[in-house]
Design a protein around this motif. Structure first.
Motif, short mmCIF file in Angstrom:
data_model
loop_
_atom_site.label_atom_id
_atom_site.label_comp_id
_atom_site.label_asym_id
_atom_site.label_seq_id
_atom_site.Cartn_x
_atom_site.Cartn_y
_atom_site.Cartn_z
N ASP A 1 -7.63 -38.85 -23.80
CA ASP A 1 -7.08 -39.33 -22.53
C ASP A 1 -6.33 -38.22 -21.79
O ASP A 1 -6.53 -38.01 -20.59
N LEU A 2 -5.46 -37.54 -22.51
CA LEU A 2 -4.62 -36.52 -21.88
C LEU A 2 -5.44 -35.32 -21.44
O LEU A 2 -5.21 -34.75 -20.36
N ALA A 3 -6.41 -34.93 -22.24
CA ALA A 3 -7.27 -33.80 -21.86
C ALA A 3 -8.06 -34.13 -20.60
O ALA A 3 -8.15 -33.30 -19.68
N ARG A 4 -8.63 -35.32 -20.54
CA ARG A 4 -9.39 -35.70 -19.35
C ARG A 4 -8.49 -35.78 -18.12
O ARG A 4 -8.87 -35.38 -17.02
N ALA A 5 -7.30 -36.33 -18.30
CA ALA A 5 -6.39 -36.50 -17.16
C ALA A 5 -5.92 -35.17 -16.58
O ALA A 5 -5.57 -35.10 -15.40
N THR A 6 -5.92 -34.12 -17.41
CA THR A 6 -5.39 -32.83 -16.97
C THR A 6 -6.46 -31.75 -16.87
O THR A 6 -6.14 -30.58 -16.69
N GLY A 7 -7.72 -32.14 -17.02
CA GLY A 7 -8.81 -31.20 -16.84
C GLY A 7 -8.90 -30.14 -17.92
O GLY A 7 -9.40 -29.04 -17.66
N GLN A 8 -8.48 -30.47 -19.12
CA GLN A 8 -8.51 -29.50 -20.22
C GLN A 8 -9.69 -29.78 -21.16
O GLN A 8 -10.12 -30.93 -21.30
N PRO A 9 -10.19 -28.75 -21.83
CA PRO A 9 -11.19 -28.99 -22.87
C PRO A 9 -10.57 -29.74 -24.04
O PRO A 9 -9.35 -29.66 -24.26
N TYR A 10 -11.38 -30.50 -24.75
CA TYR A 10 -10.88 -31.26 -25.89
C TYR A 10 -11.76 -30.97 -27.10
O TYR A 10 -12.79 -31.60 -27.29
N ASP A 11 -11.33 -30.00 -27.90
CA ASP A 11 -12.08 -29.57 -29.07
C ASP A 11 -11.65 -30.40 -30.27
O ASP A 11 -10.98 -29.92 -31.18
N ALA A 12 -12.05 -31.67 -30.27
CA ALA A 12 -11.60 -32.59 -31.31
C ALA A 12 -12.23 -32.27 -32.65
O ALA A 12 -13.40 -31.86 -32.73
N ASP A 13 -11.46 -32.45 -33.71
CA ASP A 13 -11.97 -32.26 -35.06
C ASP A 13 -12.98 -33.36 -35.36
O ASP A 13 -12.67 -34.55 -35.28
N LEU A 14 -14.19 -32.97 -35.74
CA LEU A 14 -15.25 -33.95 -35.91
C LEU A 14 -15.01 -34.87 -37.10
O LEU A 14 -15.43 -36.03 -37.08
N ALA A 15 -14.35 -34.39 -38.15
CA ALA A 15 -14.03 -35.27 -39.27
C ALA A 15 -13.06 -36.37 -38.84
O ALA A 15 -13.19 -37.53 -39.24
N ALA A 16 -12.10 -36.01 -38.01
CA ALA A 16 -11.16 -37.01 -37.49
C ALA A 16 -11.88 -37.99 -36.56
O ALA A 16 -11.65 -39.20 -36.63
N VAL A 17 -12.75 -37.47 -35.71
CA VAL A 17 -13.52 -38.33 -34.81
C VAL A 17 -14.36 -39.31 -35.62
O VAL A 17 -14.43 -40.51 -35.29
N GLU A 18 -14.99 -38.84 -36.68
CA GLU A 18 -15.83 -39.72 -37.50
C GLU A 18 -15.00 -40.82 -38.15
O GLU A 18 -15.39 -42.00 -38.15
N ALA A 19 -13.84 -40.47 -38.70
CA ALA A 19 -12.98 -41.47 -39.33
C ALA A 19 -12.52 -42.51 -38.32
O ALA A 19 -12.53 -43.72 -38.60
N VAL A 20 -12.13 -42.06 -37.14
CA VAL A 20 -11.65 -42.98 -36.11
C VAL A 20 -12.79 -43.84 -35.58
O VAL A 20 -12.62 -45.04 -35.33
N THR A 21 -13.97 -43.26 -35.43
CA THR A 21 -15.11 -44.03 -34.95
C THR A 21 -15.45 -45.16 -35.90
O THR A 21 -15.71 -46.30 -35.47
N ARG A 22 -15.44 -44.89 -37.21
CA ARG A 22 -15.69 -45.96 -38.18
C ARG A 22 -14.64 -47.05 -38.07
O ARG A 22 -14.94 -48.24 -38.17
N PHE A 23 -13.40 -46.64 -37.87
CA PHE A 23 -12.31 -47.60 -37.75
C PHE A 23 -12.49 -48.47 -36.51
O PHE A 23 -12.43 -49.71 -36.58
N VAL A 24 -12.74 -47.85 -35.37
CA VAL A 24 -12.88 -48.60 -34.12
C VAL A 24 -14.10 -49.52 -34.19
O VAL A 24 -14.05 -50.68 -33.73
N ALA A 25 -15.19 -49.03 -34.77
CA ALA A 25 -16.42 -49.82 -34.84
C ALA A 25 -16.27 -51.03 -35.75
O ALA A 25 -17.08 -51.96 -35.68
#
Length: 215
Positions: A142-166
């Motif tokens: 959210d914050l990266a998009r709002a401020t026009g910054q790149p967001y180099d998210a850790d893919l392991a964290a993204v995977e864990a959160v995606t499973r949680f949200v899904a």
């Protein structure tokens, strides 16, 4: 929102007993540092929240989920808020330091054991860890998009959160956390199957991956 399919809590095993908070918090800290003063009044993907409100919320959730990990009382007794009208001096450095403490707290296995308080809600420690990582990763986007910054998210964290949200049944209507204007979950937004994992996660949480501050 009602949880389903086990609420995504069976993500940890003996080889990987903790969640990847270190890379996720470091990425969020870099984004916080990159926020300019002239961007604080701008919009964010969280309805009704300005950039300053989102920064204030990130500051509060960082303290709240550190307290959840250590099973201690939250300083001041209040949960995360979203009021950017009085950000303190040095908020970038303070949030960065607090994020490092958050990661250190969730690097310890005992943070995931037993029950704890996440704000006013009592929940199992491993569930609180997932909620905390979810907040860090998605609000970082959210914050990266709002401020026009790149967001180099850790893919392991993204995977864990995606499973949680899904693992949750999506809400029938409204916007992310419509009662408060921000938050994490809203009706899923369709995202192409070939989209980047971070964009797929954004869609799962009710965000438009194409959102920009000028939209």
């Amino acid at each position: 929102m009602s949880p389903g399919r086990g609420a995504g809590l069976n993500h940890m095993d003996n080889e990987h007993p903790t969640l990847p908070f270190g890379p996720a918090t470091a990425t969020l800290a870099r984004v916080v540092t990159g926020v300019r003063d002239d961007q604080l009044a701008g919009p964010t993907p969280c309805p009704d929240w300005t950039v300053a409100d989102l920064v204030d919320h990130i500051a509060g959730l960082t303290l709240a989920f550190t307290a959840a990990a250590t099973k201690t009382d939250l300083p001041g007794g209040a949960g995360p808020r979203a009021n950017g009208s009085d950000l303190p001096d040095g908020w970038r450095e303070r949030i960065g330091a607090d994020l490092a403490v958050l990661a250190e707290a969730w690097a310890k296995q005992d943070a995931y054991e037993g029950t704890t308080m996440a704000g006013p809600v009592e929940m199992p420690g491993d569930a609180a860890g997932l909620v905390a990582l979810d907040e860090v990763v998605v609000h970082g986007w959210d914050l990266a998009r709002a401020t026009g910054q790149p967001y180099d998210a850790d893919l392991a964290a993204v995977e864990a959160v995606t499973r949680f949200v899904a693992s949750f049944e999506p809400p029938d209507g409204g916007t992310p956390d419509a009662d408060t204007g921000g938050g994490l979950f809203g009706p899923p937004v369709a995202v192409p199957a070939h989209a980047h994992p971070v964009d797929r996660l954004a869609g799962l949480t009710g965000r438009d991956p194409g959102w920009r501050a000028t939209s």
